[in-house]
Write an enzyme that holds these catalytic residues in place. Structure first.
Site, mmCIF file in Angstrom:
data_model
loop_
_atom_site.group_PDB
_atom_site.id
_atom_site.type_symbol
_atom_site.label_atom_id
_atom_site.label_comp_id
_atom_site.label_asym_id
_atom_site.label_seq_id
_atom_site.Cartn_x
_atom_site.Cartn_y
_atom_site.Cartn_z
ATOM 1 N N ASP A 418 88.893 -32.869 54.277
ATOM 2 C CA ASP A 418 89.625 -33.401 55.428
ATOM 3 C C ASP A 418 88.677 -34.087 56.407
ATOM 4 O OD1 ASP A 418 92.308 -33.565 55.709
ATOM 5 O OD2 ASP A 418 92.514 -31.879 57.085
ATOM 6 N N ASP A 477 98.812 -29.419 55.424
ATOM 7 C CA ASP A 477 98.492 -28.528 56.533
ATOM 8 C C ASP A 477 99.504 -27.395 56.648
ATOM 9 O OD1 ASP A 477 96.379 -30.239 57.151
ATOM 10 O OD2 ASP A 477 97.701 -31.534 58.310
#
Length: 616
Positions: A418, A477
């Protein structure tokens, strides 16, 4: 139907890892500010386009009422003209059209020079132009102390704005436009983030609850039931699909047989957890990186494949999430007749359903198709979020990780994944934007990946055209921390921990990690990789809880520890007999669920009705 659902959902999950918004840009030596170009067309709503302007060169008024209006017909396209000083050193006025009281629309597409926007402004000012509008191909880096001009100098923020302005000029010649720099309102926590927070926490909480009970049920009885059901299939009187109707049409509950939809397709030997190794995790993340890069370069083509996969996965997920309610209705309303739909072989799957199940399938298909057709409408975010929640719940129920070790490896690798694709990739891209954000938002293609929860911004900002008009949170997420929370709940059930401490703590810290993400988004005014906060907020507290309770080894090894310890084998022998071994159980259950799901908590020594519900 179930097996197809797992395959389709896993393929879509491969792409579900994005979120976030954009920020303020800065050039070397001169800081740009956001402004607006408003196209005013009689009889039509005003159209707002985001621009960047440079106060060091020429400041813009902050009040739209005080801003001068320009005729759109005076916008002169110089995309293929040489506007660099080094090209025009001998005769700075040569070859350019008359620009008196005109606004020049310049570009660097002709690759005739690499001068900055400030250099081009000086050339155009000598031709009596009143303004300069540059597209995204013109370099905007310059030394502010060396330049000043009397004409307004702006740069279009979105690449497609140039063509939109030329289209308006052609279709509405009497249109005008205004250029001004409104004062940016103080950025506050938008209400859309609160809605996203609630949806994410709800999805992880419910999905982990369902996943934990499913895994616990399988850990108790499924291996033994599989052996017995295999024996049942060998009985002379057992039917191919395991169910049939009573010829008198009687309802369930009066001793008659009722349909067992798709029983032939059921996976009675469903594994407690996904069989996964660290090498597999590394390979999986490598595949994610490859797909993300492919999406970045071929978004216009691959986005429709992803949309199609999402539609298929959302149909399966919606059906799987609501099917337990249909199964419950057969026992709750025994007076309602059961009507069997003719068996249909679609080659990819076999549909063999009762009427209520078929109606649920039709509703699931209808919701996904409505979103597909109207996905660009203003209200489509509601349906997309609903389908996204169903998709995430089904994924959390289906994908169950075997140990905290695998959870740690997966989350740690995605932590750096990420960060790299949000913070590092802007250093290598042509427009200075991150690969993750470009793929998540669809850039300026007009399409967007549906793998996000999306809520329109609820607070007004005069510079709304410069920001993404909605807040988004990627499925990754939700799913990535959700897998950890699901494992924590299953561990609670297996160890019978007081107050489900692992599950409660993991949910609390997941919520706190989202709050930290939103605060950093507000303070830093730039895209934030949510896993940067989620991973440490969830892994560290869970490892701490396990260490304090003296259960770190069990928690770290997970299924492997209990398999070696033998606890699971002892629980298997507690399963009561079925119709294959006991004549009193000769009647098959009323209706079986095609997804094999169960939200009921099974105790260590299950009651007979609990086992029947598991078989159902």
């Amino acid at each position: 139907m179930v097996q197809l659902g797992r395959i389709g959902s896993t393929m879509v999950w491969f792409l579900a890892w994005t979120s976030w918004t954009g920020g303020i840009s800065q050039v070397q030596g001169a800081r740009s500010r956001f402004g607006l170009l408003v196209a005013v067309t009689p009889g039509l709503p005003d159209q707002h386009f985001c621009i960047r302007y440079y106060p060091e060169l020429h400041n813009l008024t902050s009040n739209i009422q005080d801003a001068p209006q320009y005729e759109l017909k005076d916008l002169t396209d110089l995309s293929w003209e040489d506007t660099c000083p080094e090209i025009r050193t001998s005769d700075p006025r040569a070859d350019l059209p008359d620009l008196t009281q005109k606004v020049a629309l310049v570009s660097a597409q002709n690759a005739s020079g690499n001068c900055s926007i400030a250099d081009r402004a000086h050339i155009l000012e000598t031709h009596h132009a009143v303004g300069l509008i540059a597209d995204d191909s013109v370099p905007t880096r310059f030394n502010a102390s060396e330049h000043t001009t009397n004409i307004f100098v702006t740069a279009l923020f979105h690449p497609d704005t140039k063509q939109k302005l030329l289209d308006i000029k052609q279709s509405h010649p009497k249109s005008k436009f205004i250029v001004y720099g409104p004062e940016e309102a103080e950025r506050t926590l938008d209400g859309s983030l609160i809605l996203i927070f609630c949806m994410a926490v709800f999805t992880v909480g419910l999905g982990s609850l369902w996943s934990g009970y499913t895994k616990h049920s399988l850990s108790l009885c499924v291996p033994e039931l599989h052996r017995r059901l295999t024996h049942e299939r060998k009985l002379p009187n057992s039917s191919a699909d395991g169910a049939r109707y009573a010829e008198d049409g009687s309802a369930p509950g009066d001793g008659a047989h009722v349909p067992d939809p798709q029983a032939a397709n059921q996976d009675h030997n469903e594994a407690m957890s996904v069989s996964i190794t660290p090498i597999w995790v590394i390979f999986f993340v490598f595949g994610m990186c490859s797909m993300l890069i492919l999406l970045y370069f071929f978004f216009n083509y691959l986005v429709y494949i992803v949309i199609g996969m999402f539609v298929l996965a959302s149909i399966i997920a919606t059906y799987a999430c609501f099917e337990p309610m249909i199964m419950w209705s057969y026992h709750a309303f025994p007076c309602c007749p059961t009507l069997r739909i003719p068996r249909c072989n679609l080659y990819l799957c076999v549909i063999n359903m009762e009427l209520r199940q078929f109606m649920l399938l039709c509703v699931s298909v209808g919701l996904s198709l409505v979103w597909l057709v109207f996905r660009k409408e203003d209200w489509a975010w509601i349906l997309q979020d609903f389908l996204g929640i169903m998709f995430s719940l089904n994924m959390l129920k289906t994908l169950r990780l075997p140990s905290f070790k695998i959870c740690t490896i997966l989350l740690s690798i995605l932590f750096f994944y990420d960060i790299f694709f949000v913070f590092i990739t802007p250093l290598f891209t042509k427009n200075g934007k991150s690969v993750m954000v470009e793929v998540a938002t669809g850039a300026d293609t007009g399409e967007q990946l549906p793998m996000v929860l999306r809520v329109p911004r609820l607070t007004y900002n005069p510079l709304h055209a410069c920001w993404i008009p909605y807040s988004i949170l990627g499925f990754g997420d939700i799913l990535v921390p959700g897998l950890l929370v699901s494992y924590c709940h299953a561990f609670d059930l297996l160890r019978e921990t007081p107050c489900k401490i692992y599950w409660v703590v993991s949910n609390v810290f997941y919520a706190l990690s989202l709050i930290a993400t939103f605060i950093s988004l507000l303070l830093m005014e730039s895209a934030q990789p949510a896993l940067l906060y989620i991973v440490p907020f969830t892994l560290i507290p869970m490892a701490t809880v396990a260490g304090v309770r003296g259960e770190f080894k069990e928690f770290w090894l997970g299924d492997k520890f209990f398999d070696e310890d033998g606890d699971l084998d002892e629980s298997v022998h507690d399963c009561p007999p079925t119709m294959a071994t006991d004549p009193e159980l000769s009647d098959p259950p009323a209706v079986r669920s095609t997804s094999g799901s169960s939200l009921a908590k099974i105790k260590t020594k299950p009651k007979e009705e609990d086992v029947h519900r598991l078989i159902d």
